[in-house]
Write an enzyme that holds these catalytic residues in place. Structure first.
Site, PDB file in Angstrom:
ATOM      1  N   CYS A 123     -65.021  -0.761  11.261  1.00 14.55           N
ATOM      2  CA  CYS A 123     -64.919  -1.954  10.674  1.00 14.55           C
ATOM      3  C   CYS A 123     -66.035  -3.047  11.206  1.00 14.55           C
ATOM      4  O   CYS A 123     -66.129  -4.102  10.837  1.00 14.55           O
ATOM      5  CB  CYS A 123     -63.600  -2.735  10.642  1.00 14.55           C
ATOM      6  SG  CYS A 123     -62.381  -1.732   9.650  1.00 14.55           S
ATOM      7  N   HIS A 264     -64.027 -10.294  10.393  1.00 15.29           N
ATOM      8  CA  HIS A 264     -63.614  -9.526   9.781  1.00 15.29           C
ATOM      9  C   HIS A 264     -62.053  -9.619   9.560  1.00 15.29           C
ATOM     10  O   HIS A 264     -61.353  -9.745  10.516  1.00 15.29           O
ATOM     11  CB  HIS A 264     -63.951  -8.002  10.540  1.00 15.29           C
ATOM     12  CG  HIS A 264     -63.026  -6.775  10.078  1.00 15.29           C
ATOM     13  ND1 HIS A 264     -62.743  -6.627   8.800  1.00 15.29           N
ATOM     14  CD2 HIS A 264     -62.221  -6.087  10.721  1.00 15.29           C
ATOM     15  CE1 HIS A 264     -61.980  -5.529   8.583  1.00 15.29           C
ATOM     16  NE2 HIS A 264     -61.539  -4.969   9.889  1.00 15.29           N
ATOM     17  N   ASN A 294     -58.356  -5.278   3.517  1.00 13.27           N
ATOM     18  CA  ASN A 294     -59.449  -5.082   4.657  1.00 13.27           C
ATOM     19  C   ASN A 294     -60.393  -4.305   4.004  1.00 13.27           C
ATOM     20  O   ASN A 294     -60.126  -3.218   3.855  1.00 13.27           O
ATOM     21  CB  ASN A 294     -58.452  -4.182   5.468  1.00 13.27           C
ATOM     22  CG  ASN A 294     -59.490  -3.775   6.654  1.00 13.27           C
ATOM     23  OD1 ASN A 294     -60.504  -3.609   6.716  1.00 13.27           O
ATOM     24  ND2 ASN A 294     -58.599  -3.301   7.770  1.00 13.27           N
TER      25      ASN A 294
HETATM   26  N1  COA Z   1     -44.040  -1.701   2.648  1.00 11.52           N
HETATM   27  C1  COA Z   1     -42.661  -1.810   3.026  1.00 11.52           C
HETATM   28  N2  COA Z   1     -42.417  -1.245   4.489  1.00 11.52           N
HETATM   29  C2  COA Z   1     -43.404  -0.735   4.963  1.00 11.52           C
HETATM   30  C3  COA Z   1     -44.695  -0.605   4.528  1.00 11.52           C
HETATM   31  C4  COA Z   1     -45.021  -1.055   3.345  1.00 11.52           C
HETATM   32  N3  COA Z   1     -46.169  -0.919   2.746  1.00 11.52           N
HETATM   33  N4  COA Z   1     -45.427  -0.070   5.602  1.00 11.52           N
HETATM   34  C5  COA Z   1     -44.488   0.016   6.760  1.00 11.52           C
HETATM   35  N5  COA Z   1     -43.420  -0.102   6.395  1.00 11.52           N
HETATM   36  C6  COA Z   1     -42.234  -0.168   7.005  1.00 11.52           C
HETATM   37  C7  COA Z   1     -42.079   0.975   7.930  1.00 11.52           C
HETATM   38  O1  COA Z   1     -41.700   2.217   7.531  1.00 11.52           O
HETATM   39  C8  COA Z   1     -41.088   0.401   8.796  1.00 11.52           C
HETATM   40  O2  COA Z   1     -39.957   0.753   8.554  1.00 11.52           O
HETATM   41  P1  COA Z   1     -38.580   1.349   9.560  1.00 11.52           P
HETATM   42  O3  COA Z   1     -38.444   0.229  10.314  1.00 11.52           O
HETATM   43  O4  COA Z   1     -37.469   1.571   8.454  1.00 11.52           O
HETATM   44  O5  COA Z   1     -39.174   2.419  10.326  1.00 11.52           O
HETATM   45  C9  COA Z   1     -41.258  -0.889   9.066  1.00 11.52           C
HETATM   46  O6  COA Z   1     -41.790  -1.401   7.735  1.00 11.52           O
HETATM   47  C10 COA Z   1     -41.787  -1.584   9.915  1.00 11.52           C
HETATM   48  O7  COA Z   1     -43.135  -0.859  10.445  1.00 11.52           O
HETATM   49  P2  COA Z   1     -44.108  -1.316  11.257  1.00 11.52           P
HETATM   50  O8  COA Z   1     -45.469  -0.177  11.398  1.00 11.52           O
HETATM   51  O9  COA Z   1     -43.581  -1.525  12.651  1.00 11.52           O
HETATM   52  O10 COA Z   1     -44.508  -2.622  10.823  1.00 11.52           O
HETATM   53  P3  COA Z   1     -45.599  -3.625  11.414  1.00 11.52           P
HETATM   54  O11 COA Z   1     -45.114  -4.962  11.444  1.00 11.52           O
HETATM   55  O12 COA Z   1     -46.384  -3.118  12.488  1.00 11.52           O
HETATM   56  O13 COA Z   1     -46.758  -3.759  10.268  1.00 11.52           O
HETATM   57  C11 COA Z   1     -49.030  -2.950   9.686  1.00 11.52           C
HETATM   58  C12 COA Z   1     -47.642  -2.802   9.912  1.00 11.52           C
HETATM   59  C13 COA Z   1     -49.891  -1.937   9.515  1.00 11.52           C
HETATM   60  C14 COA Z   1     -49.204  -4.290   8.645  1.00 11.52           C
HETATM   61  C15 COA Z   1     -49.489  -3.760  10.991  1.00 11.52           C
HETATM   62  O14 COA Z   1     -49.397  -3.022  12.195  1.00 11.52           O
HETATM   63  C16 COA Z   1     -51.177  -4.003  11.336  1.00 11.52           C
HETATM   64  O15 COA Z   1     -51.531  -4.827  10.395  1.00 11.52           O
HETATM   65  N6  COA Z   1     -51.737  -3.253  11.892  1.00 11.52           N
HETATM   66  C17 COA Z   1     -53.013  -3.372  12.142  1.00 11.52           C
HETATM   67  C18 COA Z   1     -53.745  -2.557  11.101  1.00 11.52           C
HETATM   68  C19 COA Z   1     -55.261  -2.844  11.070  1.00 11.52           C
HETATM   69  O16 COA Z   1     -55.574  -3.851  10.812  1.00 11.52           O
HETATM   70  N7  COA Z   1     -56.005  -1.803  11.033  1.00 11.52           N
HETATM   71  C20 COA Z   1     -57.384  -1.948  10.506  1.00 11.52           C
HETATM   72  C21 COA Z   1     -58.198  -2.349  11.763  1.00 11.52           C
HETATM   73  S1  COA Z   1     -59.776  -2.623  11.547  1.00 11.52           S
END
Ligand code: COA
Length: 337
Positions: A123, A264, A294
């Site tokens: 990215c 970004h 993204n």
């Molecule tokens: N819809 C519903 N529930 C979801 C889900 C979705 N799309 N994706 C994950 N969950 C659930 C998980 O399974 C978890 O459930 P559990 O508590 O029963 O195990 C719960 O939501 C929390 O998951 P978690 O991974 O802790 O959520 P989060 O608050 O960290 O959000 C992201 C997840 C991916 C949105 C967040 O971590 C993020 O944006 N990270 C950065 C990613 C990024 O920017 N990547 C590219 C960089 S260039």
């Protein structure tokens, strides 16, 4: 976090002479995704700020998307493809492993004299490409360089994994870089960093020398994006905050002197957290993650293009750039428009 800083006063300053972008026609909303995986519009919007993303048509290639964004940028820069000295493409979703997507792009555009190569900074690809172009222009080795960030991530996400498939979208963004008509304006500095110790938190593990393509690689889905979302989030907030402080410091800027943040957009909450730590209001950041998701390396140039075409950029304004991606690799910069 010491990295490459390119901030000496140049003889010739590089500037962005044209911007362009492209998104495929098909829109996939959060409600559409809720029919594929166990998710909801409310969860995705609240955790990421994303409401929709665009997905390439079957048969549409990364280089096809890059051509469309590039044509727009070249028009704005009043630059003919045959006058380009170099074509740099930041992508992790090339048309094929070899040759470079930049070679296909240069050929499709008719950029006959340009050398062309891809760079892999995920990215952060566009910020890395912009920094390289800046060096060539400042040194006088080149007069016109096309920098493109383009990703067709819909072909490498696991459409059964709700924690990743909701995040990404397909798009292309292009910048034409050349000498600034005014030495007081242009790219003031760029700052690049990489921490390979974090390689595992965001990766496509299969298809290279470590895990060559095989039935097993496919069965284990190693050819698709894998991510530790929480770790990426934490790392991104820290790294981007430091990188923007570095860029502002190198140019003697205080938060009140930043007119636009061109970021970004990986997750709206990452951007909010970074700007909060920097004491820069969110109103300074043009956001489009709600519409595009993204879009990886396309995100920064596409955002700049939207600002530019909306007439939001005025001569002399200070733009702060930032991007981060797999590697982890990240970068920042300051442009005086
Ligand atoms: N819809 C519903 N529930 C979801 C889900 C979705 N799309 N994706 C994950 N969950 C659930 C998980 O399974 C978890 O459930 P559990 O508590 O029963 O195990 C719960 O939501 C929390 O998951 P978690 O991974 O802790 O959520 P989060 O608050 O960290 O959000 C992201 C997840 C991916 C949105 C967040 O971590 C993020 O944006 N990270 C950065 C990613 C990024 O920017 N990547 C590219 C960089 S260039």
């Amino acid at each position: 976090m010491d990295g490459l800083c390119v901030c000496r006063a140049p003889v010739t300053r590089a500037h962005i002479l044209g911007t362009g972008s492209y998104v495929p026609e098909r829109v996939l909303t959060n409600d559409d995704l809720a029919k594929l995986v166990d998710t909801s519009d409310a969860w995705i919007a609240e955790r990421t700020g994303i409401r929709a993303r665009h997905v390439a048509a079957p048969g549409e290639l990364t280089s096809d998307m890059a051509v469309k964004a590039s044509v727009h940028a070249l028009e704005l820069a009043q630059t003919r493809p045959e006058d380009l000295d170099a074509v740099i493409v930041g992508t992790v979703t090339p048309d094929m492993p070899m040759p470079a997507t930049a070679a296909f792009l240069a050929h499709k555009l008719g950029a006959k004299k340009a050398f062309a190569f891809d760079l892999s900074a995920a990215c952060a690809g566009s910020v890395f490409g912009l920094s390289i172009a800046q060096q060539y222009i400042q040194s006088g080795a080149a007069k016109r360089i096309l920098v493109v960030g383009v990703e067709l991530l819909s072909r490498v996400v696991d459409w059964t994994d709700r924690s990743t498939c909701v995040l990404f979208g397909d798009a292309a963004g292009a910048l034409v870089v050349g000498p600034s008509p005014d030495p007081a304006r242009g790219i003031l500095s760029t700052h690049l960093h990489t921490d390979g110790a974090q390689a595992n938190i965001l990766a496509i593990r299969g298809g290279g020398s470590k895990h060559p393509q095989s039935a097993e690689v496919l069965a284990q889905k190693l050819h698709l994006v894998s991510m530790n979302g929480k770790e990426v989030f934490r790392f991104a907030v820290r790294a981007l905050t430091d990188a923007v402080k570095e860029a502002m410091g190198a140019n003697g800027l205080v938060p009140g002197q930043v007119d636009h943040v061109v970021a970004h957009q990986a997750n709206l909450r990452i951007l909010e957290a970074v700007l909060d730590r920097l004491d820069i209001p969110m109103a300074k950041a043009w956001t489009n993650i709600d519409r595009y998701g993204n879009t990886s390396s396309a995100s920064m140039p596409m955002t700049l293009d939207e600002l530019n075409r909306a007439g939001k950029l005025q001569q002399g304004q200070n733009l702060v750039l930032m991007a981060i991606g797999g590697g982890m690799s990240w970068g920042s910069g300051v442009i005086r428009w």
